[in-house]
Design a protein around this motif. Structure first.
Motif, PDB file in Angstrom:
ATOM      1  N   GLU A 136      52.313 -16.600  29.848  1.00 53.74           N
ATOM      2  CA  GLU A 136      52.945 -16.757  28.466  1.00 53.74           C
ATOM      3  C   GLU A 136      53.409 -18.225  28.212  1.00 53.74           C
ATOM      4  N   PRO A 137      52.706 -18.784  27.263  1.00 53.19           N
ATOM      5  CA  PRO A 137      52.990 -20.127  26.898  1.00 53.19           C
ATOM      6  C   PRO A 137      54.114 -20.442  26.306  1.00 53.19           C
ATOM      7  N   ARG A 138      54.971 -21.642  26.380  1.00 55.13           N
ATOM      8  CA  ARG A 138      56.094 -22.280  25.703  1.00 55.13           C
ATOM      9  C   ARG A 138      55.860 -23.239  25.110  1.00 55.13           C
ATOM     10  N   LEU A 139      55.569 -22.772  23.639  1.00 47.71           N
ATOM     11  CA  LEU A 139      54.930 -23.944  22.475  1.00 47.71           C
ATOM     12  C   LEU A 139      55.931 -24.565  22.019  1.00 47.71           C
ATOM     13  N   LYS A 140      55.686 -26.067  22.031  1.00 46.98           N
ATOM     14  CA  LYS A 140      56.451 -26.869  21.480  1.00 46.98           C
ATOM     15  C   LYS A 140      56.328 -27.197  19.929  1.00 46.98           C
ATOM     16  N   TYR A 141      54.971 -26.903  19.744  1.00 48.72           N
ATOM     17  CA  TYR A 141      54.526 -27.237  18.443  1.00 48.72           C
ATOM     18  C   TYR A 141      53.341 -26.362  18.288  1.00 48.72           C
ATOM     19  N   GLY A 142      53.146 -25.706  16.953  1.00 46.12           N
ATOM     20  CA  GLY A 142      52.162 -24.924  16.812  1.00 46.12           C
ATOM     21  C   GLY A 142      51.940 -23.568  17.407  1.00 46.12           C
ATOM     22  N   ARG A 143      50.844 -22.911  17.531  1.00 42.73           N
ATOM     23  CA  ARG A 143      50.554 -21.570  17.960  1.00 42.73           C
ATOM     24  C   ARG A 143      49.645 -21.514  19.036  1.00 42.73           C
ATOM     25  N   TYR A 144      49.568 -20.489  19.564  1.00 42.46           N
ATOM     26  CA  TYR A 144      48.312 -20.140  20.550  1.00 42.46           C
ATOM     27  C   TYR A 144      47.161 -19.670  19.878  1.00 42.46           C
ATOM     28  N   LEU A 145      46.080 -19.344  20.733  1.00 42.54           N
ATOM     29  CA  LEU A 145      44.950 -19.104  20.278  1.00 42.54           C
ATOM     30  C   LEU A 145      45.052 -17.529  19.755  1.00 42.54           C
ATOM     31  N   ASN A 146      44.386 -17.309  18.550  1.00 42.67           N
ATOM     32  CA  ASN A 146      44.449 -15.842  18.038  1.00 42.67           C
ATOM     33  C   ASN A 146      42.984 -15.216  18.065  1.00 42.67           C
ATOM     34  N   GLU A 147      43.160 -13.926  17.690  1.00 42.15           N
ATOM     35  CA  GLU A 147      42.019 -13.093  17.431  1.00 42.15           C
ATOM     36  C   GLU A 147      40.771 -13.682  16.713  1.00 42.15           C
ATOM     37  N   SER A 148      41.134 -14.394  15.485  1.00 43.95           N
ATOM     38  CA  SER A 148      40.363 -15.052  14.593  1.00 43.95           C
ATOM     39  C   SER A 148      39.754 -16.303  15.082  1.00 43.95           C
ATOM     40  N   ASP A 149      40.432 -17.301  15.674  1.00 41.35           N
ATOM     41  CA  ASP A 149      39.848 -18.207  16.736  1.00 41.35           C
ATOM     42  C   ASP A 149      38.651 -17.580  17.328  1.00 41.35           C
ATOM     43  N   ILE A 150      38.789 -16.526  18.233  1.00 36.99           N
ATOM     44  CA  ILE A 150      37.734 -15.955  19.166  1.00 36.99           C
ATOM     45  C   ILE A 150      36.543 -15.460  18.347  1.00 36.99           C
ATOM     46  N   ALA A 151      36.765 -14.532  17.336  1.00 40.42           N
ATOM     47  CA  ALA A 151      35.930 -13.870  16.605  1.00 40.42           C
ATOM     48  C   ALA A 151      34.959 -15.118  15.793  1.00 40.42           C
ATOM     49  N   GLN A 152      35.527 -16.111  15.388  1.00 34.93           N
ATOM     50  CA  GLN A 152      35.015 -17.094  14.399  1.00 34.93           C
ATOM     51  C   GLN A 152      34.465 -18.224  15.108  1.00 34.93           C
TER      52      GLN A 152
END
Length: 415
Positions: A136-152
């Motif tokens: 599990e990431p602990r994000l200071k800024y932004g977001r984690y990779l999502n399904e749209s990033d993978i599909a596209q």
């Protein structure tokens, strides 16, 4: 028992008259309760400190690694090297409903990450969006990779803490900016500042996580993956399904299912269980040492009270002669014992709390350290006071019994 102001004055006078003995005996109780509470708070803090190395890591995870075979199988010699493929991922997902997550990793080490004039060595980690269930990431800024990033197959990335501090020394939100890693420019969408020390194909601090299909094509990995990470569903123990995973993979690659070196399975469930068992033993030793020290102090209190009663034989006899009841004598002796143990124990509690607070400040002063609490709970302290009061009653029973048995005539004769 009758507790009036005169009783308390008599107790105070008695403690003052026997102050050297009271201090010596009280120190035993003080040291005992201090040892118990300090070790309890220190043990809890140490467990948190060790557990912080596994921060964000799922407790029911297994990591499958392909290595060289050590056993011949179906006419094939030992010493063969093989690798996981996407077929293995699909087969395990389809044939093992016990697993919640089955996700592969593709890695490329020793890449150079560049942002303007700033450069740092980085590891590329190609993952799917569901990898966040493994680590599990602990994000200071932004977001984690999502399904749209993978599909596209977007060229986006999440960077680790060390990558961030090296490429963006001025700080601030880097999301939306581009960094060059190897031959490719990636847009930063998140900063992961996880401080755990578990490394899956590279430390999270030095990792640039990108969509797996992008890493697969950029680094020409074909159908090969480096690792398979899985998590079990609620109530499923990885140890119970480990052999089934081996058998599924073995059939695909013609491996001996009993060759544990060829298919290494790193079971984190066993690591967490080891830590829990370790601290179960530590807690047992803490209670053994702490209670043993307290009991030694209580025995000392009882002995000192017995000596005090013997020295005050005449005083007790005179009080009996002028009308004091056995209940009055019992009240005074037991209340003296409770006062001695409670006062000494309270100082021990205060000293333990302050020393634990100092330890906590020292440990948490480390740069980028996960906060750790070296402290005891409020109800633990209240329970300690109640325990001391109860032990004070126990310590005073024998001296009180002796005091009540004193007869006025015998007391005058003793004088």
């Amino acid at each position: 028992m009758r507790f009036d102001i005169d009783s308390y004055r008599e107790i105070a006078d008695s403690l003052v008259r026997n102050k050297s003995r009271s201090l010596l005996t009280g120190f035993g109780v003080f040291w005992g309760i201090f040892m118990l509470l300090f070790l309890m708070g220190g043990g809890d803090g140490l467990k948190q400190l060790i557990s912080s190395n596994f921060e964000g890591f799922a407790t029911n995870t297994a990591i499958m690694v392909s290595t060289t075979t050590t056993k011949p199988y179906k006419g094939l010699k030992k010493g063969r090297y093989w690798q996981f493929t996407y077929t293995d991922v699909a087969r395990i997902k389809a044939m093992m409903p016990e697993l919640e997550t089955v996700t592969p990793i593709v890695s490329n080490w020793g890449q150079e990450a560049v942002n303007g004039t700033n450069t740092v060595s980085a590891n590329i980690k190609g993952v799917y969006a569901d990898y966040c269930r493994i680590e599990e990431p602990r994000l200071k800024y932004g977001r984690y990779l999502n399904e749209s990033d993978i599909a596209q197959e977007r060229k986006v990335c999440v960077i680790g803490k060390r990558i961030y501090t090296s490429l963006f020394p001025a700080g601030g939100d880097p999301c939306g900016t581009f960094i060059k890693v190897g031959p490719v420019y990636y847009q930063v969408v998140g900063v992961d500042v996880s401080s755990g020390n578990i490394s899956i194909n590279g430390s999270a601090d030095e990792t640039v996580s990108v969509p797996l299909p992008v890493a697969q094509k950029v680094y020409h990995r074909g159908a090969v993956v480096d690792l398979l990470c899985v998590t079990g569903r609620s109530g499923v123990r990885i140890s119970d399904v480990e052999q089934k995973m081996r058998q599924i993979v073995s059939r695909e690659h013609t491996l001996d299912p009993t060759d544990k070196q060829a298919i290494m399975v790193i079971n984190t469930e066993q690591m967490f269980a080891l830590i829990d068992n370790l601290f179960t033993g530590v807690n047992f030793l803490i209670w053994l040492v702490g209670l043993g020290t307290i009991l030694a102090g209580i025995i000392g209190v009882s002995n000192i009270m017995m000596v005090t009663v013997r020295e005050r034989t005449t005083e007790i006899g005179i009080r009996r002669a002028i009308g004091a009841t056995p209940r009055d004598i019992l009240s005074q002796i037991i209340l003296e014992s409770i006062s001695l143990t409670t006062v000494a124990g309270s100082f021990g509690i205060i000293f333990a709390v302050q020393l634990l607070r100092l330890t906590e400040k020292i440990v948490n002063s480390r740069p980028d350290a996960a906060p750790v609490e070296f402290q005891i709970g409020f109800w633990t302290a209240i329970g300690a006071v109640l325990m001391l009061s109860a032990l004070g009653v126990v310590a005073g029973l024998a001296p009180a019994s002796r005091a009540m048995s004193i007869k006025p005539v015998d007391a005058m004769r003793d004088e």
